[in-house]
Scaffold this active site. Structure first.
Site, PDB file in Angstrom:
ATOM      1  N   LYS A 185      -8.477  40.177 -39.103  1.00  0.00           N
ATOM      2  CA  LYS A 185      -8.880  40.000 -40.513  1.00  0.00           C
ATOM      3  C   LYS A 185      -9.962  41.019 -40.870  1.00  0.00           C
ATOM      4  CE  LYS A 185     -10.811  36.602 -43.663  1.00  0.00           C
ATOM      5  NZ  LYS A 185     -11.201  35.230 -43.907  1.00  0.00           N
ATOM      6  N   GLU A 199     -13.053  42.520 -29.141  1.00  0.00           N
ATOM      7  CA  GLU A 199     -11.919  42.393 -28.221  1.00  0.00           C
ATOM      8  C   GLU A 199     -10.689  43.120 -28.768  1.00  0.00           C
ATOM      9  OE1 GLU A 199     -13.823  39.995 -29.354  1.00  0.00           O
ATOM     10  OE2 GLU A 199     -14.220  38.459 -27.832  1.00  0.00           O
ATOM     11  N   ARG A 253      -8.292  30.976 -38.865  1.00  0.00           N
ATOM     12  CA  ARG A 253      -7.538  29.898 -38.195  1.00  0.00           C
ATOM     13  C   ARG A 253      -6.499  29.264 -39.114  1.00  0.00           C
ATOM     14  NH1 ARG A 253     -12.875  29.071 -38.764  1.00  0.00           N
ATOM     15  NH2 ARG A 253     -13.645  27.335 -40.001  1.00  0.00           N
ATOM     16  N   GLU A 286     -13.293  24.865 -34.524  1.00  0.00           N
ATOM     17  CA  GLU A 286     -14.018  25.891 -35.272  1.00  0.00           C
ATOM     18  C   GLU A 286     -14.243  25.382 -36.704  1.00  0.00           C
ATOM     19  OE1 GLU A 286     -13.974  30.517 -34.496  1.00  0.00           O
ATOM     20  OE2 GLU A 286     -12.447  30.080 -35.991  1.00  0.00           O
ATOM     21  N   HIS A 335       1.036  13.472 -14.962  1.00  0.00           N
ATOM     22  CA  HIS A 335       0.799  13.601 -13.518  1.00  0.00           C
ATOM     23  C   HIS A 335      -0.549  14.245 -13.238  1.00  0.00           C
ATOM     24  CE1 HIS A 335       4.863  12.232 -12.631  1.00  0.00           C
ATOM     25  NE2 HIS A 335       5.135  12.814 -13.788  1.00  0.00           N
ATOM     26  N   LYS A 375     -21.993  36.622 -29.852  1.00  0.00           N
ATOM     27  CA  LYS A 375     -21.484  37.985 -30.095  1.00  0.00           C
ATOM     28  C   LYS A 375     -22.642  38.969 -30.177  1.00  0.00           C
ATOM     29  CE  LYS A 375     -17.517  36.796 -33.028  1.00  0.00           C
ATOM     30  NZ  LYS A 375     -16.966  36.928 -34.368  1.00  0.00           N
TER      31      LYS A 375
HETATM   32  O1  F6P Z   1     -15.092  34.801 -33.441  1.00  0.00           O
HETATM   33  C1  F6P Z   1     -14.396  33.914 -34.230  1.00  0.00           C
HETATM   34  C2  F6P Z   1     -13.505  34.605 -35.205  1.00  0.00           C
HETATM   35  O2  F6P Z   1     -14.226  35.112 -36.262  1.00  0.00           O
HETATM   36  C3  F6P Z   1     -12.421  33.657 -35.687  1.00  0.00           C
HETATM   37  O3  F6P Z   1     -12.814  32.859 -36.736  1.00  0.00           O
HETATM   38  C4  F6P Z   1     -11.321  34.590 -36.013  1.00  0.00           C
HETATM   39  O4  F6P Z   1     -10.104  33.919 -36.078  1.00  0.00           O
HETATM   40  C5  F6P Z   1     -11.413  35.545 -34.837  1.00  0.00           C
HETATM   41  O5  F6P Z   1     -12.799  35.678 -34.604  1.00  0.00           O
HETATM   42  C6  F6P Z   1     -10.786  36.889 -35.033  1.00  0.00           C
HETATM   43  O6  F6P Z   1     -11.310  37.578 -36.123  1.00  0.00           O
HETATM   44  P1  F6P Z   1     -10.563  38.821 -36.731  1.00  0.00           P
HETATM   45  O7  F6P Z   1      -9.237  38.380 -37.221  1.00  0.00           O
HETATM   46  O8  F6P Z   1     -11.457  39.307 -37.840  1.00  0.00           O
HETATM   47  O9  F6P Z   1     -10.426  39.855 -35.647  1.00  0.00           O
END
Ligand code: F6P
Length: 548
Positions: free
Chosen positions: A208, A214, A270, A355, A386, A511
């Site tokens: 987004k 990451e 989300r 979240e 199980h 973060k």
């Molecule tokens: O760290 C949480 C978060 O902001 C989530 O709310 C979101 O879904 C995820 O990181 C990924 O964010 P982005 O789509 O901006 O990479």
């Protein structure tokens, strides 16, 4: 700063008094008092059958919960969300995932602009792109067709797409491979691509913000892998597309914005799996199935918006969650799909629920004096039976369970001697709810011939609440209704708790600290450390281990 008002509401206090009486009643008594309970405490809407008769409630509880919902202005809050008001107050944003599945022609205005038209323009572009890739018209850099799709993203830009791909695998193109990379641990990327041919591999970078550590790290790794294998920077144009709200960052990364599919700040991460973030889902199952999934979401949206609370599935589920959490002190919820294709559904729900509702202050910023979001977790049945079901049946904690099952299997498998393995699966689902609710008394255990010393160990207290959700078959439409059910149930809970279910400030501190720590871990010379003694020592120890 204002005080939280929830626990001072007469409706809340009435529920507390009521919990003092019904809270002590056993489900055995409730069922004995009303032989039709199992036919009455049910609701069937938009293809989903909800049995909540094994919840520890009676007609008075349900009435009082609805009164609480009214006192918390739930009807007004639902209307405000659908109207596109900025109900995510801490981010000053509208919350309009419902617009993502509104049919073409419907109008939802944000600042006077119709967002449904924008949604359909992106959906049409996604469909055209998906058709080109699936038909082989979209070619890779050296002219070969795309056979592998790797979606890179994390959190809401990953969990929904993974869950949906796994859930709808039966409807997917089996001659194409779909992989998902989320973790910054290099293993995730390395294992995802190790057997793929770069010439046939398309990466979808989903973020987004397009600033997430990451995702950008993995996207850079993917570009390096692709360019190294194809020997040409220009290969990026044919092997990378982006899904984001941030065109500037997408361009900066080097993806042509002509290959970008957009969404909007009024879609929470989300809540975004049915936006362009679901491009991998559309590539896997095709535009028609994707639209059927959206229609499922929309059917539940309409039901949530218009149905009276007595038979409104998300309202019922949300209010029951509040009841269990706040009046029966149940701190967690187990989600137990008896459907292997839903194996990632609990993981998906973890972000959606925790979240959203893992908050400790009200919309006004006052610290709450009641518990908010419970811990969601789970595994598919029968596997969980199980392992952790022991605690569900005989542990000291009460864990309300959501059982999810389907009438028909997508992979019928006959059993020798008659029947199908699906009957075995569903018999287990039904039996677990019964065992949790009714248990087995010490008297029954002894009557069955168990030694007196062993009887306490073999006694099941019962009175453990559960709901059961049934649908005819796991289809794209059914998946849409199921997800929307949980989305709206989370909203209902957040409204009662007076929290912002659509922000996530709690993920920021870690973060930020990681940024400083990265520099300290990688500094060529021993850095001067100013953390606490544990953090300082861990950094030094890691620096030694990485050199060892
Ligand atoms: O760290 C949480 C978060 O902001 C989530 O709310 C979101 O879904 C995820 O990181 C990924 O964010 P982005 O789509 O901006 O990479």
């Amino acid at each position: 700063m204002s005080e939280p008002r929830l626990t001072r509401l007469p409706q809340w206090q009435a529920l507390q008094r009521h919990a003092g009486t019904i809270g002590h009643k056993h489900l055995r008594e409730l069922f004995a008092a009303d032989p039709h309970r199992g036919e009455q405490l049910v609701a069937e809407e938009v293809g989903l059958y909800l049995d909540y008769s094994k919840q520890r409630v009676d007609a008075d509880t349900l009435h009082l919960l609805r009164e609480l919902a009214a006192a918390c202005q739930l009807p007004q809050r639902i209307a405000a969300m659908f109207r596109g008001e900025r109900i995510n107050t801490t981010e000053n944003r509208a919350v309009l995932h419902v617009a993502l599945r509104a049919p073409a022609g419907e109008k939802i205005l944000v600042d006077g602009h119709d967002v449904v038209a924008d949604v359909h323009a992106v959906l049409d572009r996604m469909a055209a792109f998906a058709d080109r890739v699936r038909s082989g018209a979209w070619l890779g850099h050296d002219g070969r067709r795309i056979r592998n799709v790797v979606s890179i993203g994390i959190g809401g830009s990953d969990l929904g797409p993974v869950m949906a791909y796994e859930a709808l695998r039966a409807y997917s193109r089996r001659d194409m491979a779909f992989r998902f990379v989320s973790n910054v641990d290099g293993t995730d990327f390395a294992e995802a691509v190790r057997d793929l041919d770069a010439a046939e591999t398309l990466f979808i970078v989903c973020s987004k913000t397009f600033t997430t550590l990451e995702t950008l790290a993995n996207a850079h790794a993917a570009r390096a892998w692709s360019v190294a294998a194809l020997g040409d920077e220009r290969a990026v144009a044919k092997h990378f597309v982006a899904v984001s709200t941030n065109a500037a960052e997408v361009a900066k990364f080097g993806i042509d914005t002509a290959n970008m599919f957009g969404f909007w700040d009024w879609v929470g991460g989300r809540y975004s799996m049915d936006s362009a973030i679901g491009l991998s889902t559309m590539l896997a199952i095709g535009p028609e199935h994707f639209r059927a999934m959206l229609a499922g979401f929309h059917a539940m949206d309409e039901h949530f918006r218009h149905a009276p609370f007595e038979r409104n599935l998300p309202v019922l589920m949300g209010l029951l969650a509040v009841w269990n959490n706040n009046f029966l002190d149940a701190a967690s919820v187990a989600v137990l799909p008896y459907e292997q294709y839903l194996k990632r559904f609990p993981a998906y729900l973890q972000q959606l629920t925790m979240e959203s509702n893992g908050k400790r202050v009200t919309l006004d910023g006052a610290a709450v004096d009641y518990a908010t979001g419970p811990i969601y977790w789970g595994e598919p049945g029968t596997n969980g039976q199980h392992s952790f079901y022991q605690l569900l049946h005989q542990g000291t904690r009460i864990v309300p369970c959501d059982f999810i099952g389907f009438g028909q299997s997508l992979n019928p498998l006959p059993v020798q001697g008659g029947g199908d393995q699906h009957d075995l699966l569903m018999a287990n689902l039904i039996a677990q709810g019964e065992a949790l609710a009714f248990g087995k008394t010490a008297k029954e255990v002894r009557a069955a011939g168990t030694d007196a010393a062993l009887a306490p160990h073999r006694t099941f207290p019962g009175n453990r609440p559960s709901s059961t959700l049934l649908a005819p078959k796991l289809t794209p439409h059914a998946l849409g209704t199921l997800i929307a059910l949980y989305e709206h149930s989370v909203f209902v809970q957040g409204v009662i708790w007076d929290i912002d279910s659509f922000d996530q400030w709690g993920v920021e501190l870690g973060k930020q600290l990681a940024k400083t720590t990265i520099a300290e871990l990688t500094a060529p010379d021993e850095p001067t450390l100013a953390h606490d003694s544990s953090t300082n020592t861990l950094i030094r120890r890691y620096r030694q281990l990485r050199e060892s």
